[in-house]
Design an enzyme around this catalytic site. Sequence first.
Site, PDB file in Angstrom:
ATOM      1  N   TRP A 235       5.241  -4.125  13.325  1.00 13.27           N
ATOM      2  CA  TRP A 235       4.970  -2.721  13.670  1.00 13.27           C
ATOM      3  C   TRP A 235       3.593  -2.553  14.282  1.00 13.27           C
ATOM      4  O   TRP A 235       3.410  -1.740  15.194  1.00 13.27           O
ATOM      5  CB  TRP A 235       5.192  -1.812  12.464  1.00 13.27           C
ATOM      6  CG  TRP A 235       6.648  -1.710  12.148  1.00 13.27           C
ATOM      7  CD1 TRP A 235       7.284  -2.179  11.036  1.00 13.27           C
ATOM      8  CD2 TRP A 235       7.684  -1.141  12.982  1.00 13.27           C
ATOM      9  NE1 TRP A 235       8.637  -1.927  11.119  1.00 13.27           N
ATOM     10  CE2 TRP A 235       8.915  -1.300  12.296  1.00 13.27           C
ATOM     11  CE3 TRP A 235       7.689  -0.532  14.239  1.00 13.27           C
ATOM     12  CZ2 TRP A 235      10.127  -0.857  12.832  1.00 13.27           C
ATOM     13  CZ3 TRP A 235       8.889  -0.086  14.772  1.00 13.27           C
ATOM     14  CH2 TRP A 235      10.083  -0.255  14.065  1.00 13.27           C
TER      15      TRP A 235
ATOM     16  N   ASP B  87      -0.627   3.792  10.197  1.00 13.52           N
ATOM     17  CA  ASP B  87       0.827   3.954  10.165  1.00 13.52           C
ATOM     18  C   ASP B  87       1.259   3.689   8.719  1.00 13.52           C
ATOM     19  O   ASP B  87       1.206   2.557   8.248  1.00 13.52           O
ATOM     20  CB  ASP B  87       1.469   2.941  11.124  1.00 13.52           C
ATOM     21  CG  ASP B  87       2.996   2.982  11.105  1.00 13.52           C
ATOM     22  OD1 ASP B  87       3.587   3.761  10.320  1.00 13.52           O
ATOM     23  OD2 ASP B  87       3.612   2.225  11.896  1.00 13.52           O
TER      24      ASP B  87
ATOM     25  N   LYS C 100      11.907   6.144   5.422  1.00 16.16           N
ATOM     26  CA  LYS C 100      11.720   5.130   4.391  1.00 16.16           C
ATOM     27  C   LYS C 100      11.491   5.773   3.030  1.00 16.16           C
ATOM     28  O   LYS C 100      12.181   5.453   2.081  1.00 16.16           O
ATOM     29  CB  LYS C 100      10.542   4.216   4.727  1.00 16.16           C
ATOM     30  CG  LYS C 100      10.804   3.110   5.755  1.00 16.16           C
ATOM     31  CD  LYS C 100      11.182   3.576   7.121  1.00 16.16           C
ATOM     32  CE  LYS C 100      11.447   2.461   8.109  1.00 16.16           C
ATOM     33  NZ  LYS C 100      10.534   2.473   9.252  1.00 16.16           N
TER      34      LYS C 100
HETATM   35  C1  LIG Z   1      10.240   2.141  10.592  1.00 13.28           C
HETATM   36  C2  LIG Z   1       8.830   1.993  11.015  1.00 13.28           C
HETATM   37  C3  LIG Z   1       8.371   2.432  12.269  1.00 13.28           C
HETATM   38  C4  LIG Z   1       9.293   3.024  13.308  1.00 13.28           C
HETATM   39  O1  LIG Z   1       9.762   4.259  12.929  1.00 13.28           O
HETATM   40  P1  LIG Z   1      10.695   5.107  13.918  1.00 13.28           P
HETATM   41  O2  LIG Z   1      10.894   6.342  13.126  1.00 13.28           O
HETATM   42  O3  LIG Z   1      11.944   4.315  14.126  1.00 13.28           O
HETATM   43  O4  LIG Z   1       9.965   5.323  15.168  1.00 13.28           O
HETATM   44  C5  LIG Z   1       7.036   2.293  12.561  1.00 13.28           C
HETATM   45  N1  LIG Z   1       6.180   1.745  11.688  1.00 13.28           N
HETATM   46  C6  LIG Z   1       6.583   1.302  10.475  1.00 13.28           C
HETATM   47  C7  LIG Z   1       5.582   0.717   9.548  1.00 13.28           C
HETATM   48  C8  LIG Z   1       7.916   1.417  10.101  1.00 13.28           C
HETATM   49  O5  LIG Z   1       8.313   0.999   8.903  1.00 13.28           O
END
Ligand SMILES: *Cc1c(COP(=O)(O)O)cnc(C)c1O
Length: 359
Positions: free
Chosen positions: A102, A171, A195
């Site tokens: 990511w 993030d 998540k």
């Molecule tokens: C799932 C995830 C993303 C991407 O999320 P989207 O909603 O599909 O854009 C980005 N960063 C992390 C750490 C993730 O777990």
Amino acid sequence: MQRSHNFSAGPASLPTSVLAQAAEEMLDYQGSGMSVMEMSHRSKTFVGIAADAEADVRELFAVSDDYHVLFLQGGATGQFAGIPLNLTAPGDTMDFVDTGAWSKKAIKEAGKYCNVNVAASSSDTNYDHIPATDAWQLSTNARLLHICSNETIGGVQFQDFPSSETTLVADMSSDILSRPVDIDQFGLIYAGAQKNIGPAGLTLIIVRKDLCGSARVETPTFLDYAIQADADSMSNTPPTYSWYLAGLVFKWVKAQGGLEAMAKLNQAKADLLYSAIDNSNFFSAPVAPEARSIMNVPFTLADAAQDAEFLRRAEERGMFNLKGHRSVGGMRASIYNAVSIESVQALVSFMSEFENEHG
Ligand SMILES: *Cc1c(COP(=O)(O)O)cnc(C)c1O
């Protein structure tokens, strides 16, 4: 009704009581005679739901008035572009720590809009640790330092956050709400909902107000923090039903005792699983102990030829979505807030049984 042991990395398990309440309120939300998803986002009822959810986020994280709390669309991926568009000018530099898949995606997207400096990376050891802070090669003039607090695919998590002169951005898609976070350490945190917050389609952003207001002219309106803050995240139609569900999850987290209590429970779940792996001669965990995620637990079998059998037998026991990401192989158990300790216990006893038979 039998619910699965759902170890999905995302979209992921939600608390059963939250889903039950949503089901209960599906046809007639609190006497309105309609579902939340059928309501105008301008209605008094929905505006109340939205404001409640924001208030609960502010309470859970003790967010000060110096920050906006935004509920946007476009996922965390949208923010890979939204952050440089809002918070940098062309020619500015963003520093990144590359701890996994990511981080890598965030770096690639930011590179379209500004200079990127990868201050440290663990890619040469297939992302099995977090590079030591004192080895980070930070720029002298970066506008932002970006980290991914929990790498969902590699299962690598920051235990402490770096203190930095540069504005820190994180993030937190896959570990938000799993433990307390001192928001004041950050200029901005963001998280896709699917998540640990709720259904896909919603992105939570907590951003310091003084950083907003100088988005580039070409920033899409729906990604412009200042415009969205002015409009209470409703400059266009927000993902109303996801926002409502997220609100129910925030109330559920509060009822569990808040983020401290969540962290304790999540640590207990992770300890149970990692010690089962470490005490086995058949399973192993690739990530360095001090960087192991309490949310996403990758592990491998001694013999990869038995992966398919492991997954098949797990499904017979009601355990789903354990297949690891193709870049890591093996298995991955995502044990987010809504995955109960009973589910982790069921997994651990299945693993021990499988080892006895196949190890
Ligand atoms: C799932 C995830 C993303 C991407 O999320 P989207 O909603 O599909 O854009 C980005 N960063 C992390 C750490 C993730 O777990």
